[in-house]
Design a protein around this motif. Structure first.
Motif, PDB file in Angstrom:
ATOM      1  N   PRO A  11      -2.767   4.152   4.806  1.00 23.31           N
ATOM      2  CA  PRO A  11      -4.004   4.428   5.746  1.00 23.31           C
ATOM      3  C   PRO A  11      -3.865   4.216   7.182  1.00 23.31           C
ATOM      4  N   ASP A  12      -4.605   4.915   7.973  1.00 26.49           N
ATOM      5  CA  ASP A  12      -4.375   5.089   9.538  1.00 26.49           C
ATOM      6  C   ASP A  12      -4.349   3.819  10.312  1.00 26.49           C
TER       7      ASP A  12
ATOM      8  N   ASN B  74       0.772  -1.364  -0.076  1.00 28.16           N
ATOM      9  CA  ASN B  74       0.082  -0.086  -0.069  1.00 28.16           C
ATOM     10  C   ASN B  74       0.890   1.230   0.010  1.00 28.16           C
ATOM     11  N   VAL B  75       2.147   1.099  -0.034  1.00 30.52           N
ATOM     12  CA  VAL B  75       2.884   2.294   0.208  1.00 30.52           C
ATOM     13  C   VAL B  75       3.448   2.633  -1.288  1.00 30.52           C
ATOM     14  N   PRO B  76       3.049   3.921  -1.717  1.00 29.42           N
ATOM     15  CA  PRO B  76       3.348   4.440  -3.014  1.00 29.42           C
ATOM     16  C   PRO B  76       4.809   4.531  -3.576  1.00 29.42           C
ATOM     17  N   GLU B  77       5.224   4.545  -4.517  1.00 28.18           N
ATOM     18  CA  GLU B  77       6.715   4.849  -5.015  1.00 28.18           C
ATOM     19  C   GLU B  77       7.150   6.018  -4.243  1.00 28.18           C
ATOM     20  N   GLY B  78       8.398   5.924  -3.457  1.00 27.34           N
ATOM     21  CA  GLY B  78       8.881   7.094  -2.949  1.00 27.34           C
ATOM     22  C   GLY B  78       8.349   7.402  -1.493  1.00 27.34           C
ATOM     23  N   GLY B  79       7.468   6.738  -1.318  1.00 23.28           N
ATOM     24  CA  GLY B  79       6.507   7.002  -0.103  1.00 23.28           C
ATOM     25  C   GLY B  79       7.060   6.285   1.472  1.00 23.28           C
TER      26      GLY B  79
END
Length: 439
Positions: free
Chosen positions: A304-305, A293-298
């Motif tokens: 989500p919380d 669920n982590v986007p590229e560069g994130g």
């Protein structure tokens, strides 16, 4: 060719500031990016906007291409300490240094050196048991990255004997026993302020006592030297005092652009082919589900919380950014500094688009090792060897500057030899008639 436009991420790397700082500068008018693209949502900085910054000037006015042509006037002998898996050694070898001996205590790293360079003399074992006196007079340079340790003598002016029991003492002993023309030591940036600067002060005292002039230490950022990684190393260069007044060490020029993960893993300027397949660690199933669920560069704050809370546990309520946790790298940015374990929770290094840790060969490419350089030992040992290494291209750039320094010393020695010859063998008097005919 140097590009004319730079992204926010690239400018942050070039200027050594955070993206948040650039956003503040944008808001207050200090440095405002241009709107580009059809929808005007893609914002970049033009090269002309960066000309007023010293860091950018160094990049734009680089002598990298000229320095690539530096070659040694003769074979310069190298003794390397704390050699590891060979990052510094490969770079210095590419610059033109000739290996005399490499010392390393880790058996897997030693096997890696032997496997790739069977002609190198690799002395495996504790440096405290190695006698370097047989190499006296044969060595032009001693190199290595000694582990940084506290000297426990706060407030005292430490000398050579006072640093006994530390790895720096062993480095200094090797210099004393071999008497090289120059030495290079590399370390973590933290050495600058270690024990409020007293550790570095003690090191400077010992270097002076050994008879060497220390060039003002400098932290070099690997991203400026054709390395796709935000790694920093403190570099110390010493020149023997009988030579120091006649030469000047010049730091290497930066490469013309910042390398990225795309450069590291894909066919392009850095490597002729895509990264080869290799072994790598895996995430546990639930961790992989969350990181997907982590986007590229994130990183974790982009989850989500409910997943933030699950992944971070008690750390969710603590202060600080913890930006290394649940971190996914980005194709068009350099990698964060590699650690010895790619799947460690505190320093996550997830592949830009696949939900997995980086493989061994991906790790090695980010450190700019050649694809032909093989690592030995279990998987964890291979990651450790790569993570602890000096990036090869950074070492190569420094190596060229060291070759240039030794070439300058060599030129002085040649000149001194000519002068000594003239003094010992003055020209014979010319007969009057011969002189007249000559005129």
């Amino acid at each position: 060719m140097t590009p004319n436009y730079y992204s926010i991420a690239q400018v942050a790397d070039i200027l050594g500031v955070s993206k948040e700082t650039l956003r503040r500068w944008d808001n207050n008018g200090t440095l405002v990016p241009e709107k580009r693209g059809e929808d005007n949502n893609y914002r970049q900085y033009h090269r002309s906007q960066l000309d007023r910054f010293e860091q950018a000037q160094l990049l734009f006015n680089s002598n990298w291409d000229e320095e690539k042509n530096i070659t040694p006037k003769r074979d310069y002998g190298l003794v390397e300490l704390f050699a590891g898996a060979g990052g510094l050694a490969i770079g210095l070898d590419k610059a033109g240094f000739k290996s005399i001996v490499h010392n390393e205590i880790d058996k897997h790293a030693c096997n890696t050196l032997r496997k790739n360079r069977p002609d190198w003399k690799v002395v495996e074992g504790d440096i405290t048991n190695v006698d370097f006196t047989p190499y006296h007079g044969q060595v032009d340079i001693v190199s290595g990255g000694f582990p940084c340790q506290a000297f426990s003598y706060a407030g005292k002016k430490l000398g050579f004997e006072d640093t006994r029991g530390t790895m720096f003492f062993e480095f200094a002993r090797a210099v004393k026993e071999t008497n090289p023309k120059i030495f290079i030591a590399e370390n973590v940036r933290g050495l600058l302020n270690h024990e409020s600067g007293q550790t570095l002060e003690a090191i400077k005292n010992v270097i002076d006592e050994l008879g060497y002039e220390l060039v003002e230490p400098r932290v070099l950022k690997a991203i400026f030297y054709q390395v796709p990684q935000k790694r920093e190393r403190l570099i110390l260069v010493g020149i023997r005092k009988d030579l120091a007044d006649y030469v000047e060490f010049k730091w290497p020029s930066p490469y013309k652009r910042i390398m990225t993960m795309r450069d590291a893993l894909k066919k392009g300027d850095l490597y002729p082919e895509d990264v080869p397949e290799s072994a790598g660690q895996n995430y546990p199933a639930r961790k992989a589900e969350i990181l997907a669920n982590v986007p590229e560069g994130g990183y974790w704050r982009d989850l989500p919380d409910d997943l933030q809370r699950e992944y971070m546990k008690k750390s969710y309520f603590l202060g600080g950014g913890k930006t290394g946790m649940a971190r996914r790298l980005a194709w068009d940015e350099p990698s964060l500094t590699l650690t010895c374990a790619p799947a460690q929770k505190q320093t996550e290094r997830c592949h830009p688009e696949e939900t997995r840790p980086l493989t061994v060969r991906e790790y090695a490419r980010i450190q700019t090792f050649p694809d032909s350089w093989e690592f030995t030992g279990p998987l964890t040992a291979q990651y450790k060897q790569i993570g602890n290494a000096v990036p090869v291209n950074l070492a190569h750039a420094i190596g060229r500057s060291l070759i240039r320094l030794l070439n300058d010393i060599e030129a002085i020695n040649e000149q001194s030899t000519v002068i000594d010859t003239l003094i010992s063998e003055p020209p014979k008097p010319v007969e009057t008639e011969q002189l007249a005919m000559a005129l």
